[in-house]
Scaffold this motif. Structure first.
Motif, PDB file in Angstrom:
ATOM      1  N   ILE A 267       0.876  -1.176   0.000  1.00  0.00           N
ATOM      2  CA  ILE A 267       0.000   0.000   0.000  1.00  0.00           C
ATOM      3  C   ILE A 267       0.910   1.222   0.000  1.00  0.00           C
ATOM      4  O   ILE A 267       1.381   1.671   1.048  1.00  0.00           O
TER       5      ILE A 267
ATOM      6  N   PHE B 268      -3.899   3.791  -7.693  1.00  0.00           N
ATOM      7  CA  PHE B 268      -5.018   3.242  -8.468  1.00  0.00           C
ATOM      8  C   PHE B 268      -5.344   4.227  -9.581  1.00  0.00           C
ATOM      9  O   PHE B 268      -4.633   5.231  -9.752  1.00  0.00           O
TER      10      PHE B 268
ATOM     11  N   PHE C 104      -7.811  -4.924 -10.488  1.00  0.00           N
ATOM     12  CA  PHE C 104      -6.749  -5.559  -9.694  1.00  0.00           C
ATOM     13  C   PHE C 104      -7.108  -6.998  -9.317  1.00  0.00           C
ATOM     14  O   PHE C 104      -6.229  -7.858  -9.255  1.00  0.00           O
TER      15      PHE C 104
ATOM     16  N   ASN D 261      -7.209   2.462  -1.470  1.00  0.00           N
ATOM     17  CA  ASN D 261      -5.811   2.026  -1.557  1.00  0.00           C
ATOM     18  C   ASN D 261      -5.616   0.734  -0.760  1.00  0.00           C
ATOM     19  O   ASN D 261      -4.915  -0.179  -1.203  1.00  0.00           O
ATOM     20  N   ILE D 262      -6.257   0.688   0.402  1.00  0.00           N
ATOM     21  CA  ILE D 262      -6.138  -0.504   1.261  1.00  0.00           C
ATOM     22  C   ILE D 262      -6.973  -1.651   0.682  1.00  0.00           C
ATOM     23  O   ILE D 262      -6.526  -2.809   0.643  1.00  0.00           O
TER      24      ILE D 262
ATOM     25  N   ILE E 290      -7.714  -2.380  -2.314  1.00  0.00           N
ATOM     26  CA  ILE E 290      -7.055  -3.033  -3.462  1.00  0.00           C
ATOM     27  C   ILE E 290      -6.031  -4.043  -2.955  1.00  0.00           C
ATOM     28  O   ILE E 290      -5.943  -5.162  -3.465  1.00  0.00           O
ATOM     29  N   ALA E 291      -5.299  -3.642  -1.921  1.00  0.00           N
ATOM     30  CA  ALA E 291      -4.312  -4.571  -1.347  1.00  0.00           C
ATOM     31  C   ALA E 291      -5.014  -5.785  -0.732  1.00  0.00           C
ATOM     32  O   ALA E 291      -4.584  -6.924  -0.925  1.00  0.00           O
TER      33      ALA E 291
ATOM     34  N   SER F 258      -7.825  -7.069  -1.529  1.00  0.00           N
ATOM     35  CA  SER F 258      -8.494  -7.922  -2.524  1.00  0.00           C
ATOM     36  C   SER F 258      -7.575  -9.048  -3.001  1.00  0.00           C
ATOM     37  O   SER F 258      -8.016  -9.999  -3.620  1.00  0.00           O
ATOM     38  N   LYS F 259      -6.307  -8.924  -2.676  1.00  0.00           N
ATOM     39  CA  LYS F 259      -5.344  -9.960  -3.057  1.00  0.00           C
ATOM     40  C   LYS F 259      -5.251 -11.050  -1.996  1.00  0.00           C
ATOM     41  O   LYS F 259      -4.514 -12.019  -2.167  1.00  0.00           O
TER      42      LYS F 259
END
Lengths: 385, 336
Positions: B108, B114, B127, B171-172, B174-175, B177-178
């Motif tokens: 992050i 993004f 993503f 921002n968090i 997206i991280a 989601s992995k």
């Protein structure tokens, strides 16, 4: 993943008015302007030129030159800005039939006239002097009836010197006579090559905002990432191509009152599109991988495109260029692109387009490999900032 | 860098990344950006990396998450595979560091990493599509990420139009989601209001409680203190201090009436706690565990010490930061 990538790149471009302008509005504007410019006939140009003719005394030679200049289409001695000045020296009429006479007519131009227009005026003035010479000869040998007026004599000379019936100009109705064939493919290709700006700016943004670093921890290699980007932008370019083709082939000829362009070989036209788009994308990726700032992208990407367009005869037709400059066009991917596209429009065979297709493929492949190499080197240097 | 043999490490919190004596120098620099730094990241723990600008925090993170390759040292990733599940305190060394990074690590960055032109949902979809190829799973991951970061109600809003707090959450998200096990965060609360900041800190605490490991860099030392279990204080590429905040930050100051034999008292207390500082009428005792208090007070009572005042304090991270930094400066000045 590919669908999401295409969707992402398309949304980014549509949200960026500058990209839309560069990819669509700019080439369409050039198509219209250049078709108008190239569609202007010589007769229309001559009609706009005002020639001022002056002689020491108002004699027969002055009258006949003015008459012949008028029959060439010039405006003569009009009360408006003068484009060309002709001064007849005394004794001109006496020396007209002599072989080694000194120059008796002085021709000068307004500074605003282009070299091409000056050349055209000089040629038409020479034609008028030739007719004057014929006129003088016919007077001398007594070919004219004494009762004829000057206007009637001029008509007879014009008729006698006409060579139109001796000339059979070929290909007048074919697609190559249309100014649209020169302007539309050229500016379509110019627009496609301008994909360099959206690709570069997106890649710079991704580097600057940390997206590219973030992606380094995803299960996608740099090779895959660049290839996906290439495919995504190819899809965007295909849409751009279709829109520009519709506008260029149908709307611009209608707007500029020119002949419609017909695609005589649709398969070659589509194949050309594939080669052109692929090479433009590869070239754009190379520039995008090379530059680090938006300014560099504009200067390098935009600058090279404009230079290529100029050298490829998009701005000044190749046949009007000096040989040295015209030869350089043979090394321009935009020129190869324009060539195969015109072949598709004209209905040439695939074999005729193959050499330029090979050149475009080599150019595209070279650009892609260089771009990949640079991209990997640069992303390997990326670190958390 | 990653050893091929399968070996377990026996620690209370499972070690997930172990970096030993890492060193790195940028080609353009004469001095090392990271110099002999040893770090151990544990599952479910938060490690703070602090230090002044240019101390090497970013380089250390880049090394830990595989963006840079160390010149020297050993970096080992551990995976929680089936063999390690059998013995709850053991993890197995990862055999493929790149696969480990792709599967277990999320970054992050401080910037909004993004696409502002896309909506919140479109950003996540993109993503997620890169990390999870199975389309049937993508929808559930999307819904979970949106819900976890409280972004569901703004899912169709363009990212550019979000407030600073929501941008930080995206921002968090997206991280997350992995589905990573280790999350590296660079000042994730910069530029947002106190309420949003606290919400993000709470979210990170929840993630920690769920067993995620966090690596946190920030200049907001109170946040580091709230969130982190361990801290590494860096200066010019060197780890000046590595501290366990959960166990070593309690200080008791005992003020007492003059005692006839302070020296004997000090010796007796030092048997219990070596880290003790004695003045004429004051004892400064640093304790690692509250249970040590009983032994201390028994000793004080046996020596008939008359206590005037007792003061308990937590050693703040600020104190640690400034004391270490100033002592370093003083050493340098002395050397000059």
């Amino acid at each position: 993943m590919l669908i999401e990538s295409i969707k992402k790149e398309a949304i980014i471009i549509l949200n960026d008015l500058h990209s839309v302008a560069v990819l669509l509005i700019l080439p369409i504007t050039f198509m219209v302007i250049m078709t108008f410019a190239m569609g202007e006939k010589q007769a229309n140009l001559v009609k706009k030129i005002n020639v001022s003719v002056h002689a020491e005394k108002s004699d027969y030679s002055l009258l006949s030159l003015v008459s012949y200049l008028k029959t060439s289409g010039f405006k003569v001695n009009q009360e408006e800005s003068v484009d060309a000045f002709i001064s007849i020296e005394s004794g001109f009429e006496r020396n007209l039939l002599l072989k080694d006479s000194e120059a008796q007519i002085l021709l000068s131009y307004s500074n605003e006239l282009s070299p091409q227009t000056r050349l055209m005026i000089a040629e038409l003035v020479k034609v008028s002097i030739s007719k004057m010479k014929l006129h003088a000869y016919m007077e001398e040998v007594g070919d004219f009836d004494e009762s004829l007026s000057m206007a009637e004599k001029v008509d007879i000379v014009n008729e006698s010197s006409s060579v139109d019936y001796l000339l059979n100009e070929q290909n007048q109705d074919q697609v190559f006579s249309a100014p649209t064939l020169y302007s539309i493919p050229s500016w379509l290709i110019f627009g496609v090559f301008f994909i360099v700006l959206p690709i570069s700016t997106t890649l710079i943004k991704e580097k600057e905002n940390g997206t590219l670093i973030r992606i380094q921890t995803y299960p996608i290699s740099n090779q895959q990432y660049l290839f996906t980007k290439a495919l995504s932008y190819s899809a965007v370019s295909v849409i751009q191509w279709l829109l520009l083709s519709v506008v260029g082939l149908a709307f611009v000829p209608w707007l500029t009152d020119q002949a419609l362009l017909v695609i005589n070989s649709p398969s070659l036209y589509l194949l050309s599109a594939a080669f052109i788009i692929a090479s433009a994308i590869c070239f754009a990726l190379l520039i995008a991988a090379l530059v680090n700032t938006y300014e560099q992208a504009i200067v390098l990407g935009g600058g090279i495109n404009i230079l290529m367009a100029a050298l490829s005869g998009f701005m000044v037709p190749i046949d009007m260029m000096p040989d040295a400059l015209a030869n350089i066009a043979n090394f321009s991917p935009m020129y190869w692109s324009a060539d195969i596209l015109k072949q598709g429009l004209a209905g040439d065979s695939l074999m005729q387009a193959v050499p330029n297709m090979i050149k475009l493929s080599v150019f595209g492949l070279g650009c892609y490999l260089l771009a990949l190499n640079l991209f990997i080197k640069k992303t390997n240097k990326l670190s958390w900032t | 860098m990653v050893n091929q043999d399968s070996q377990a490490s026996q620690v209370q919190h499972k070690v997930i990344i172990k970096a030993e004596q890492l060193a790195f120098r940028y080609p353009s620099n004469d001095f090392p950006s990271i110099d002999n730094v040893t770090v151990t990241l544990k599952k479910g723990k938060c490690t703070g990396i602090i230090g002044p600008n240019g101390a090497g925090k970013s380089t250390l993170i880049s090394l830990l998450c595989g963006l840079l390759t160390p010149e020297k040292g050993q970096l080992t990733y551990y995976v929680d595979d089936e063999s390690s599940q059998a013995k709850s305190t053991l993890l197995t060394k990862a055999t493929n560091s790149q696969a480990f990074i792709e599967q277990h690590i999320a970054l992050i960055p401080q910037e909004y990493a993004f696409y502002p032109e896309l909506t919140v949902k479109q950003n996540l979809q993109y993503f997620i599509a890169i990390s999870e190829r199975k389309r049937d799973k993508q929808a559930s991951i999307l819904a979970a990420s949106l819900a976890q970061c409280q972004l569901t109600h703004v899912a169709n809003k363009k990212a550019a139009s979000l407030s600073g707090g929501y941008k930080r959450r995206l921002n968090i998200a997206i991280a997350l989601s992995k589905s990573p096990d280790i999350i590296f965060l660079d000042e994730p609360t910069v530029g947002i209001d106190p309420v949003s900041r606290q919400e993000i800190i709470d979210l990170l605490k929840t993630l920690k409680a769920q067993g995620k490991s966090l690596v946190y860099t920030s200049h907001m030392l109170n946040e580091v203190e709230q969130l982190c279990d361990d801290i590494i204080l860096l200066e010019q590429g060197k780890a000046l201090a590595v501290s366990d905040l959960t166990s070593s930050n309690m200080m008791i100051t005992v003020s007492f009436l003059a005692h006839p034999n302070t020296e004997m008292l000090r010796k007796q207390l030092q048997v219990l706690l070596p880290d003790i500082d004695t003045a004429q009428t004051q004892l400064n005792i640093k304790i690692a565990d509250i249970s040590q208090l009983n032994a201390i007070f028994t000793c004080l009572a046996q020596n008939m010490l008359v206590i005037k005042q007792l003061h308990f304090s937590q050693n703040s991270i600020d104190q640690l930061y400034f004391s270490v930094y100033h002592s370093k400066q003083a050493t340098q000045d002395g050397a000059c």
